[in-house]
Design a protein around this motif. Structure first.
Motif, mmCIF file in Angstrom:
data_model
loop_
_atom_site.group_PDB
_atom_site.id
_atom_site.type_symbol
_atom_site.label_atom_id
_atom_site.label_comp_id
_atom_site.label_asym_id
_atom_site.label_seq_id
_atom_site.Cartn_x
_atom_site.Cartn_y
_atom_site.Cartn_z
ATOM 1 N N THR A 1 -1.942 9.658 1.847
ATOM 2 C CA THR A 1 -2.431 8.549 2.663
ATOM 3 C C THR A 1 -3.125 7.534 1.761
ATOM 4 O O THR A 1 -3.919 7.922 0.906
ATOM 5 N N TRP A 2 -2.827 6.263 1.962
ATOM 6 C CA TRP A 2 -3.466 5.258 1.110
ATOM 7 C C TRP A 2 -4.854 4.901 1.625
ATOM 8 O O TRP A 2 -5.207 5.188 2.779
ATOM 9 N N THR A 3 -5.646 4.293 0.765
ATOM 10 C CA THR A 3 -7.002 3.844 1.139
ATOM 11 C C THR A 3 -7.153 2.372 0.719
ATOM 12 O O THR A 3 -6.262 1.806 0.104
ATOM 13 N N ASN A 4 -8.323 1.820 1.020
ATOM 14 C CA ASN A 4 -8.631 0.486 0.493
ATOM 15 C C ASN A 4 -9.194 0.627 -0.924
ATOM 16 O O ASN A 4 -9.034 1.664 -1.565
ATOM 17 N N HIS A 5 -9.893 -0.422 -1.404
ATOM 18 C CA HIS A 5 -10.375 -0.403 -2.798
ATOM 19 C C HIS A 5 -11.555 0.549 -3.039
ATOM 20 O O HIS A 5 -11.932 0.750 -4.183
ATOM 21 N N LYS A 6 -12.176 1.057 -1.983
ATOM 22 C CA LYS A 6 -13.488 1.688 -2.175
ATOM 23 C C LYS A 6 -13.420 3.213 -2.263
ATOM 24 O O LYS A 6 -13.279 3.888 -1.235
ATOM 25 N N PRO A 7 -13.560 3.749 -3.466
ATOM 26 C CA PRO A 7 -13.443 5.208 -3.619
ATOM 27 C C PRO A 7 -14.539 5.968 -2.872
ATOM 28 O O PRO A 7 -14.351 7.132 -2.539
ATOM 29 N N PHE A 8 -15.666 5.313 -2.574
ATOM 30 C CA PHE A 8 -16.790 6.043 -1.962
ATOM 31 C C PHE A 8 -16.708 6.054 -0.443
ATOM 32 O O PHE A 8 -17.618 6.532 0.218
ATOM 33 N N LEU A 9 -15.613 5.514 0.131
ATOM 34 C CA LEU A 9 -15.511 5.460 1.588
ATOM 35 C C LEU A 9 -14.410 6.340 2.163
ATOM 36 O O LEU A 9 -14.570 6.894 3.247
ATOM 37 N N ALA A 10 -13.291 6.441 1.485
ATOM 38 C CA ALA A 10 -12.146 7.197 2.010
ATOM 39 C C ALA A 10 -11.728 6.711 3.394
ATOM 40 O O ALA A 10 -11.546 7.507 4.316
ATOM 41 N N VAL A 11 -11.623 5.398 3.557
ATOM 42 C CA VAL A 11 -11.074 4.850 4.801
ATOM 43 C C VAL A 11 -9.563 5.070 4.753
ATOM 44 O O VAL A 11 -8.890 4.582 3.843
ATOM 45 N N ALA A 12 -9.061 5.840 5.733
ATOM 46 C CA ALA A 12 -7.636 6.196 5.692
ATOM 47 C C ALA A 12 -6.765 5.048 6.152
ATOM 48 O O ALA A 12 -7.018 4.429 7.181
ATOM 49 N N GLY A 13 -5.740 4.761 5.373
ATOM 50 C CA GLY A 13 -4.704 3.820 5.806
ATOM 51 C C GLY A 13 -3.591 4.625 6.441
ATOM 52 O O GLY A 13 -3.859 5.561 7.202
ATOM 53 N N LYS A 14 -2.349 4.311 6.096
ATOM 54 C CA LYS A 14 -1.211 5.059 6.655
ATOM 55 C C LYS A 14 -0.693 6.052 5.628
ATOM 56 O O LYS A 14 -0.977 5.945 4.439
ATOM 57 N N SER B 1 0.830 -1.210 0.000
ATOM 58 C CA SER B 1 0.000 0.000 0.000
ATOM 59 C C SER B 1 0.857 1.248 0.000
ATOM 60 O O SER B 1 0.411 2.311 -0.429
ATOM 61 N N SER B 2 2.088 1.127 0.485
ATOM 62 C CA SER B 2 2.918 2.319 0.651
ATOM 63 C C SER B 2 3.392 2.912 -0.675
ATOM 64 O O SER B 2 4.034 3.960 -0.688
ATOM 65 N N ALA B 3 3.047 2.247 -1.801
ATOM 66 C CA ALA B 3 3.388 2.832 -3.105
ATOM 67 C C ALA B 3 2.216 3.627 -3.681
ATOM 68 O O ALA B 3 2.317 4.160 -4.795
#
Ligand SMILES: O=C(O)CCC(=O)C(=O)O
Ligand SMILES: [Fe+2]
Length: 303
Positions: free
Chosen positions: A263-276, A70-72
């Motif tokens: 900041t990376w997210t998961n697959h879902k553009p409609f959620l914006a769940v923040a990763g690191k 995800s860090s890329a």
């Protein structure tokens, strides 16, 4: 009279099987550029794909499973891929909209080493069938995608699916009512669930594809991946887009913030769940009009 349709065959497959391969969505020059940059990116951690003595876990950045980084997510080369017109056109056709309306996830890339002395020393990973879609949601949530950047044949790393499982989604969750779900979790299908699908004639398919192809699937399709068991390193990028109209205004603003804080997210553009937060190591992305649209900001806002 024969009725001919301009609908590409892959759209029919996407509807019927819930999964499709869009051939040659990515030009060869983009595939080559991605490959060079992905290895250069790993090189910043001390890993050299041409020198197998450097193929050590300790040299690699943190990964999900055996090779999902995800860090890329905000590297220039990953953004360049996200802006490839053939990928945007395919997602636009799937959503029956125009490419200009799409917003992208800030997702991972996959670089998985083959098994062997200087590759992964783990055993081949076990199947991990799952859904990314919230199990409580009945209809289609999303089209998911993989930009295939190395050939994916029987011995190569790649996506496995239960074709047609999207059509059994509601019935499955009637048989196995889902628990309340968190938006950033995947939903694992247990052995008894796989047996339930098998009893309905739905069994595994390894999706074979060539470097440059795009795999699309309906998020109600049960899927997992297989690591390479041959010689080839698996190279892929997870790409996911949905129309801006499916995204709430506050989520759009949060996405813009996530882009600027890298900041990376998961697959879902409609959620914006923040990763690191990820620090670009090779180059910052160039803020083209396409990129600005894809993060969820409108081009007019940014000028
Ligand atoms: O790596 C793959 O082929 C699939 C990974 C996955 O589960 C996903 O992209 O949702
Ligand atoms: Fe998944």
């Amino acid at each position: 009279m024969t009725i001919t349709s301009n609908r590409p065959a892959w759209l029919e497959a996407l509807e019927h099987d819930g999964v499709a391969v869009v051939p040659a969505a990515i030009p060869p020059a983009e595939v080559a550029a991605f490959e060079a940059d992905a290895y250069a990116w790993l090189g910043t951690f001390g890993y050299d794909p041409l020198d197998r003595t450097t193929w050590k876990r300790a040299r690699l950045p943190p990964a999900w499973r055996t090779g999902m980084y995800s860090s890329a997510a905000h590297e220039a080369f990953v953004w360049r891929l996200r802006c490839v017109p053939g990928i945007l056109a395919a997602f636009a056709s799937a959503w029956d909209t125009s490419p200009e309306t799409l917003v992208a996830s800030f997702d991972s890339i996959n670089i998985t080493r083959p098994l062997g002395k200087f590759g992964r020393n783990s055993k081949a990973t076990k199947p991990w069938p799952h859904l990314d879609q919230d199990p409580g949601r009945a209809g289609l949530e999303l089209y998911q995608g993989i930009a295939v950047l190395s050939d994916s044949g029987p011995n190569d790393g790649g996506l496995c699916v239960l074709p047609g499982s999207h059509r059994l989604h509601s019935e499955y969750f009637k048989a196995f009512p889902p628990p309340p779900w968190k938006p950033n979790r995947i939903f694992r299908i247990p052995a008894r669930g796989m047996a339930w699908y098998a009893a309905r004639g739905v069994t595994k398919r390894k999706v074979e594809a060539k470097a440059g192809d795009l795999i699309l699937w309906d998020s109600r399709v049960v899927h997992w991946n297989e690591d390479p068991i041959g010689e080839r390193i698996r190279l892929a990028a997870y790409v996911c887009y949905c129309p801006r109209s499916l995204i709430a205004e506050d989520v759009l603003s949060k996405r813009v913030q996530l882009f600027y804080t890298r900041t990376w997210t998961n697959h879902k553009p409609f959620l914006a769940v923040a990763g690191k937060e990820c620090v670009p190591r090779l180059a910052e992305p160039e803020e083209t009009d396409t990129l600005v649209r894809l993060i969820g900001s409108s081009v007019e806002d940014s000028t």
